[in-house]
Scaffold this active site. Structure first.
Site, PDB file in Angstrom:
ATOM      1  N   HIS A  25      44.271  51.180  37.801  1.00 29.80           N
ATOM      2  CA  HIS A  25      43.368  50.244  38.888  1.00 29.80           C
ATOM      3  C   HIS A  25      44.116  49.902  39.689  1.00 29.80           C
ATOM      4  CE1 HIS A  25      39.986  49.464  35.632  1.00 29.80           C
ATOM      5  NE2 HIS A  25      40.935  50.372  35.008  1.00 29.80           N
ATOM      6  N   TYR A  68      37.072  55.018  32.944  1.00 31.75           N
ATOM      7  CA  TYR A  68      36.771  55.154  34.381  1.00 31.75           C
ATOM      8  C   TYR A  68      37.179  56.377  35.301  1.00 31.75           C
ATOM      9  CZ  TYR A  68      41.988  54.140  34.738  1.00 31.75           C
ATOM     10  OH  TYR A  68      43.262  53.850  34.432  1.00 31.75           O
TER      11      TYR A  68
END
Length: 382
Positions: free
Chosen positions: A47, A214
């Site tokens: 991220h 993700y």
């Protein structure tokens, strides 16, 4: 460039590369020494929040990184049955409120982009640091291949098993945290047969474990999961990771929502990693040596901010050295610690506690942070 500007960085990871780019852009002579034999697309998902994207803006790589990454509209937290625990807005909300995007991306793709910003010839591979000798006015680095290098200051960006940290504080192995992480990449096309909404960024929780999931590309063709699971003993000895299996994952996440089971069914190459810790360091620098990232404040990955803290460290250290010059490195290092320790320690504590965004909360203290927005806090204010 005068001789008093030579900077050596040990470790060409995300934090080391960030420090090198910021310092080179400020006009310093920087050489980076990396023990790996060559660059490769290592790791998996990562991220990058608005707090880091604003740093990449300064480096000139914000837009290409946005183009390669996935842009989740929310960070969802769900319990094992699928009920929502939180919906943290990202997407356009992040751009408006935090002045930058929130993306998820493959770590290797991000790393390659960072490395492309470094001056040709300034990164030296296959350089395993064997010893450090501080003389009165410089540092002599010796490498396992028999080569040597001289520098005025040395930045240890060489991870949790940092050799620079050992020189500062002595040899001490990191401690096993009692947690492991399972990792796997999944081809998104393999999930098309399921009637589930595989969300862009979702963390599945139960009482003592979680699974973060993700996309790692803008094309949304690569899906990634990483777990956090308690395990009393690490069975892998000194190995940084060992193979895992679908059977182990099914057992670990028994009773979780069918979409989690579908992820496990389509994950062929699963690995398991020990999550390691260190106690907070008494010092971040000594003499002509200074630490950043996991060499300084390692943390569990549960907040998805470990790499971000290393990148913030590198940018702040460059800012402080630009303020003082390398010749006054002592002041620069004290400024750096004064302006980083409180934030890095807070993120470390929250990440290790594994509470981040489990419930509806305001993440502005992390995502809204702008490293360049405020005057440097004086060293006496640490």
């Amino acid at each position: 460039m005068p001789a008093t500007q030579r900077i050596a960085i040990i470790g060409a990871g995300l934090g080391g590369a960030a420090a090198a780019t910021s310092l080179q852009q400020a006009g310093f002579e920087v050489n980076v020494y990396e023990q790996a034999p060559a660059f490769s697309r290592l790791g998996a998902g990562i991220h990058m929040g608005p707090n880091v994207m604003k740093i990449f803006r300064r480096m000139g790589i914000e837009q290409p990184l946005e183009a390669m990454g996935s842009h989740p509209e929310f960070w969802f937290s769900r319990d094992a049955s699928g009920e929502y625990l939180s919906r943290i807005p990202l997407g356009d909300f992040a751009r408006k409120e935090y002045d930058a995007a929130y993306i998820t991306v493959h770590r290797g793709d991000l790393h390659a982009l960072q490395m492309s910003t470094l001056k040709p010839g300034s990164v030296h591979f296959a350089k395993h640091l064997s010893s450090i000798e501080e003389t009165g006015n410089e540092v002599r680095l010796a490498f396992a291949d028999g080569s040597h290098a001289l520098a005025d200051i040395v930045i240890g960006a060489d991870g949790i098993n940092s050799r620079v940290r050992e020189h500062l504080l002595g040899v001490e192995a990191p401690t096993y945290s009692g947690w492991v992480g399972h990792r796997a990449l999944i081809k998104a096309r393999d999930l098309a047969k399921y009637d589930f909404n595989f969300e862009d960024c979702v963390k599945w929780w139960s009482g003592d474990r979680h699974l973060m999931v993700y996309y790692t590309t803008g094309k949304r063709d690569e899906y990634y999961f990483v777990s956090g699971v308690p395990q009393a003993e690490w069975e892998g000895g000194n190995a940084s990771f060992i193979p895992s299996t679908q059977a182990e994952m099914f057992d670990t996440f028994k009773g979780y929502h069918p979409s989690v089971q579908a992820l496990i069914e389509n994950a062929d190459d699963i690995t398991k990693w020990p999550l390691l810790n260190r106690q907070p360091l008494p010092v971040w620098s000594k003499g002509r040596l200074v630490l950043l990232g996991d060499a300084c404040h390692p943390m569990k990955p549960h907040m998805a901010q470990g790499a971000a803290m290393a990148i913030e460290d590198g940018a702040m250290l460059a800012r402080c050295l630009q303020e003082t010059g390398v010749s006054d490195y002592g002041t620069a290092f004290r400024l750096y610690e004064s302006n980083r320790k409180e934030r890095a320690s807070r993120v470390q504590a929250v990440s290790n506690a594994n509470t981040w965004l489990r419930t509806q909360e305001d993440p502005a203290w992390v995502f809204g942070y702008d490293l360049y927005a405020h005057p440097l806090k004086s060293e006496s204010a640490a």
